[in-house]
Structures are given as C-alpha cells and as structure tokens.
Design an enzyme around this catalytic site. Structure first.
Site, mmCIF file in Angstrom:
data_model
loop_
_atom_site.group_PDB
_atom_site.id
_atom_site.type_symbol
_atom_site.label_atom_id
_atom_site.label_comp_id
_atom_site.label_asym_id
_atom_site.label_seq_id
_atom_site.Cartn_x
_atom_site.Cartn_y
_atom_site.Cartn_z
ATOM 1 N N SER A 306 -4.356 -3.526 2.893
ATOM 2 C CA SER A 306 -3.811 -2.297 3.480
ATOM 3 C C SER A 306 -3.642 -2.391 4.983
ATOM 4 O O SER A 306 -2.673 -1.879 5.553
ATOM 5 C CB SER A 306 -4.741 -1.120 3.145
ATOM 6 O OG SER A 306 -4.858 -0.940 1.753
ATOM 7 N N ASP A 476 1.677 -0.343 -0.018
ATOM 8 C CA ASP A 476 1.088 -1.166 1.051
ATOM 9 C C ASP A 476 1.026 -2.629 0.631
ATOM 10 O O ASP A 476 1.255 -3.537 1.422
ATOM 11 C CB ASP A 476 -0.292 -0.652 1.454
ATOM 12 C CG ASP A 476 -1.292 -0.634 0.301
ATOM 13 O OD1 ASP A 476 -0.866 -0.670 -0.884
ATOM 14 O OD2 ASP A 476 -2.512 -0.576 0.561
#
Length: 622
Positions: A306, A476
C-alpha cells in the site's frame, strides 16, 4: 591443541545445525507458498544453500571469534554457558524472520528487508494485527516454537576437555593461525565466494526460474544486506546527458487549447482490489461501474504494498527501490504532485485514510505532497465503527467521507484509501454471512468494501457536487490470493483495475486496452481537466501514444511495451516474453528476437538512470 580442536569442532557442529534449520524453513516456505513459485529444482536448492551459508556466516562471525580466540579462558563452564545462550538467542532471532516471511511474503511478494521491518507508521496497527496473524496462522507459530525447543536441545556442548593440558608457545602460534584462517574462511563464505563483488539480493535470479528468487533468498540475508545501506538505489551511467534525454524525459508540459474545466476530482484507492478479485462475483457494484466508465483493461500497480501506491497515484513517482519511497530518506524530496498543482488552480485538497493517524506514514506524505487537510481515524465523526484492529470500517468511513466532501468549497481534490479488505479481513458483525466467501480468504471483505462503495455512490449522487466530479478508482496492489495461474505471473502479480468515471460526460465511457499504470493517473487527470502545467511524471497521459509500463520488485525491473514484457536485473535483460500470447510467460524470446530485447533494454536503462538521478539529486519537481 586437543582442547582447541574440540572448540573448532564445536563451532562447526553448531554452524551446520543452523544450516539445516535454514533448509527446513525454506522447504516450509515453499510448501505453504507453493502456488507462488515454479518448480523447486536442484539449482534452486544449491542457490539457496549459497545464500544461507552467506547469511549464517555473517551472523556468526563474532561467534568464530568467541569460539576460537586463543587462550584457555574460553573452556570455563560459565564462559561456555554464556556463549551457548548467545549463539542460540541471536540465531533464533534471525530464524524467526524466515518464519515470519513464510506468511508475510503472501502480502508483499518479496523477502523482508531492514527498511521494511523498521518502517515508520505501523506501530499502532501492529498491536492489533499481530494477534490476528497469530490466530490465522497459528500453525507457523507452533512450528517455530517447536523448532526453538529442538534447536536448544540439539546445540552441542563442549566435551572432552583436558583441564591439565598445557599450552606451549608453539600451540599459541598454531591456534592463532587457525583463528586467522577461520576468520578469513567465514568472511569468504559471508561474501558468497571469491568473486570480485559479494553476492547481492539481486543475484538470486541466477538460480532457477525468475519467479523463484524469493525462494532462493532467505530473510536474514536480505535484512543484513540492507541494514547498513542508507539508500538502496545507485547512480548509474548508461548514457550521457544528451543521449539520455533523447531516449526518455519525464518532464511533461501540458498546453491545452481548451480552458480548464475545474471539475472536482475524487480518487478512491481500494485496498487489495487486484484483478484476481474483480469481475468474479465479489464486486458487483464495481463491475457495473466499469461499464459506465473509461476503463483501463490492462491496468498495473507500481508496487506490491500500500505504501507504494500513494506516491505513484498522487505524485507519479513509481516504486523502483527495495525501500518504499515514503519510508526512505528521499521522502522529504520536493515533489510537485496533484495536490500542489491543483491547489494552484484554486482547489481545496484533502486526503482520507480510515486507519490510525500515522499509519504507513500517509499523514506525513500528505503534508509533503501538499494536501491541506488529512483525515484519519482520529478525525472520524460518526457511529462507533472501529474494527478492533486498525481503523474504521469502510462503510462508515466512506459515509463520513461523503459528508466531509459536502462541506468543502468547490472545486476540490480529495483522495480516500479504504482499509477493510486488509488482513485480518474483518467485516462488521451484522454482515456476517451476507457476502459470498469467494475462493480466497480476502474475497468476503472485498465484497463488503464493494458494498460500502455502492452506498458511498448512492449518497454522493444526492449531492450537488456529484455531477461536477471526476471519480478515479484504482486498487493499491493485488492481493495475496488468486486462484488462476495467470495471477501468479509477474504480469498477474501487478494487474489491477483502474477506471475514470465522470457522471456528466457520456463520452468518457469505454475500454482502453493500452498499458496503463498508477503513475499515469496524475498526468491523465490533468490532461482531462485541461490544466496548463509543467510536471515531472514517470508516467504518461491516457492521450499519449506511448504504451509502456515499468514496475520493480526486489532487484528485478519489469517493463511492458505493447505486447512484450522484459525482465531486467544485474544491469542486463534476463527475459523477453510476448505476454499477450504467452500469458504464463513460458517462452523466453531473448535469443529469437535480439533486436526487440536491445530496443527495450535501451529504453529501460534510460528510465532507470533518469529515475535514480532525479531521486538522488532531489529533482522530482520542476
């Protein structure tokens, strides 16, 4: 000398005991993550052995000294007891990192490095996430506990010591010679042999399939190789400045002929919504929205975690280092991303993330990137919705988000990062059994976040700003799951949905089959809005004729150009594939198509050199 020879034998027995345990941890690593790798070949085993010997040698260099330094003092019971405990404790700590990565590898796609285990921003989450990992993967903890007991039981003790043995001057000379020789040997083993340079993380690709590099490596080696290295990118000089700019230049100038539209911009970053989780029954709302959007069918993430996605999407800075840009010493470099560019155009700017404030350093990066406002768990206002681990459930946080957007002066630019489809994949109690379980552990929480997304858009549609807003949705990164073979390839591991949705523009609908990556989002948004600006972007606008994608994972660069995919490591191409026809990347075309290999290698070298130079020299902004 008999006592001294016993000390040598003792160290060797202990050393090879650790080697055996490393092999057992690799076998376990392979068995539990088997679908992530190619075949476990003899070449993979011998390569792994080389890296294991290197790591164990590094870790135990001091124990060579403590075991073999000349003198009779080391034969005392107290000294030997302390030495055994120290040997056991230090080696067990490093063995533990191998066991942790047996599971953590699923989520990162790479062995952990020093920067990963010391990265800021995960302190609060760890309190909630560690118990969850232990609960879900309890068997790893049990196996490690058993290994720790067995290791202690098997560590040999010093025996057959003749306390009356006299040590002559000649014996001291011999012991000193053995001592020096042992140090030399352990250092040679630690560097991986007598070659010009010590082995590096990237050298793992020499042993077997490209997908097996993490299997060849061990986590202690990766930690040790990065512990003293301040940075993990090097200045390279493939081309002189003039030639470099002629091949690749990230300086982009947008000169629109039409006036800026000043639409609001909302970027939704969806946790783990990789292609392996979309279009397979878990995401009915997103699937429907795709049909009403401008959808980039061949979308790619620029990282596997992420923390890599935020600078990629918001600042067009890819993750081309082992250390994530946000957690590196370069994180304070001057950048000119979407927040700063749009702020100059009169936009209100904000970033939302439902986790604890400070999570993954997103709040710090938001400041560096130029966001005016940051909203985390601490700023959330609404009914109690803490998931008990690390943040606010997506449904409630997305509703809070819609309310806050309603309070902002238009035009506004805002981004939100969802959290619920993150391990431990908790969904609210009232929704247990409501969503399909899917085929992987993450997919029930994916379905929950899709439901939360539907409710957000239902609320947003009622707001006055809705039809004057461009929505951009991107995952992501991919998740650790995926039940199809293509999901495990170096293409599938980065394949994600990316879409642009403008409810007021019926022409912004359709499927774009060009190669599109997260770092293309920034220049594409600015181009769509007709914003006149100069920027440094390692991506390209959706209107551009360019058709490339570049991403990186632990020593290997991955470059896609049209229908071809090139793998590049150790300053050279190592594989060329037609990823459209050969979806599982089985046929290496390097020897068959040398011209294509050279052409792609030339561009990629220029791309790498440009990125490294600009990051090192703080030239990421105009």
């Amino acid at each position: 000398m008999n006592n001294y020879k016993s000390s040598i034998a003792l160290f060797l027995k202990r050393f090879f005991l650790i080697v055996i345990i490393y092999q057992l941890s690799r076998i376990l690593f392979y068995c539990i993550n088997r679908e992530q790798f190619g075949d476990f070949t003899l070449e993979t085993f011998t390569g792994g052995l080389l890296f294991d010997f290197a790591a164990i040698a590094y870790i135990n260099t001091f124990f060579v000294i403590f075991h073999l330094i000349p003198g009779n003092f080391k034969y005392k019971t107290t000294y030997q007891r302390i030495l055994k405990i120290a040997f056991y404790s230090i080696n067990l700590i490093f063995i533990a990192t191998n066991f942790i990565d047996i599971i953590y590898y699923r989520f990162t796609g790479r062995r952990s490095t020093f920067s990963m285990i010391t990265a800021k921003g995960m302190e609060k989450e760890a309190v909630g996430l560690i118990p969850s990992f232990l609960k879900e993967f309890w068997y790893i903890a049990v196996i490690f506990f058993l290994v720790s007991i067995i290791l202690w039981k098997l560590i040999p003790n010093l025996k057959k010591i003749n306390l009356l043995e006299t040590v002559t001057r000649k014996d001291y000379y011999k012991q000193t010679a053995y001592f020096i020789l042992s140090l030399v040997i352990i250092l040679i083993i630690g560097r991986g042999g007598l070659q010009k340079k010590p082995i590096k993380i990237v050298d793992a690709i020499k042993y077997g399939a490209l997908s097996n590099s993490a299997l060849v490596l061990n986590t202690p080696f990766c930690i040790l190789k990065t512990i003293a290295k301040k940075e993990d990118i090097d200045k390279v000089n493939y081309f002189d400045e003039k030639e470099l700019v002629s091949i690749y230049n990230p300086a982009i100038t947008l000169q629109p002929t039409n006036p800026a539209t000043k639409k609001n911009v909302v970027i939704l970053i969806l946790e783990s919504f990789g292609d392996e989780n979309v279009g397979r029954g878990q995401t009915p709302f997103l699937d429907s929205l795709i049909t009403k959007s401008y959808y980039f069918k061949n979308g790619f993430a620029n990282g596997k975690v992420s923390i890599d996605a935020v600078p990629s999407i918001l600042s067009s800075i890819p993750s081309l280092m082992n250390n994530s840009f946000i957690s590196s010493s370069y994180s304070l470099n001057k950048i000119n991303g979407l927040p700063k560019i749009l702020k100059k155009e009169g936009y209100n700017t904000s970033f939302f993330h439902g986790a604890f404030n400070g999570s993954q350093n997103f709040d710090q990066y938001a400041k560096v990137a130029g966001f005016e406002h940051y909203y985390g768990k601490d700023q959330y206002i609404g009914k109690e919705a803490f998931d008990g681990r690390w943040g606010i459930f997506d449904e409630e946080f997305l509703q809070f988000y819609a309310t806050k957007l309603n309070s902002f002066k238009q035009p506004f630019f805002s981004s939100l990062f969802t959290i619920s489809s993150h391990n431990p994949y908790i969904i609210p109690e009232q929704y247990k059994g409501k969503f399909p379980k899917g085929t992987t552990v993450i997919q029930e929480s994916i379905a929950y976040t899709d439901f939360a997304l539907r409710k957000f858009f239902a609320t947003a549609k009622k707001q006055g700003w809705y039809k004057n807003t461009l929505f951009v949705i991107s995952s992501d990164h991919t998740s650790s799951g995926g039940d199809q073979a293509i999901d495990k390839t170096n293409i599938g591991k980065f394949s994600i949905p990316i879409l642009f949705f403008d409810p007021s523009n019926p022409e912004l609908v359709g499927v774009n089959e060009k190669n599109f990556q997260q770092i293309d989002i920034m220049p594409s948004i600015l181009d769509y809005l007709n914003i006149k600006t100069d920027m440094i972007s390692f991506g390209k606008s959706y209107k551009s004729k360019d058709n490339f994608v570049v991403y990186y994972l632990q020593g290997t660069y991955h470059y896609i150009q049209d229908d071809y995919y090139l793998a590049f490591a150790n300053n050279q191409a190592i594989g060329l594939y037609n990823w459209k026809k050969d979806v599982l990347l089985k046929t290496n075309l390097m020897q068959q198509d040398k011209a294509k290999t050279q052409q792609m290698e030339r561009f990629l070298k220029a791309y790498i050199q440009t990125f490294n130079d600009r990051v090192i020299n703080d030239k990421l902004a105009n």
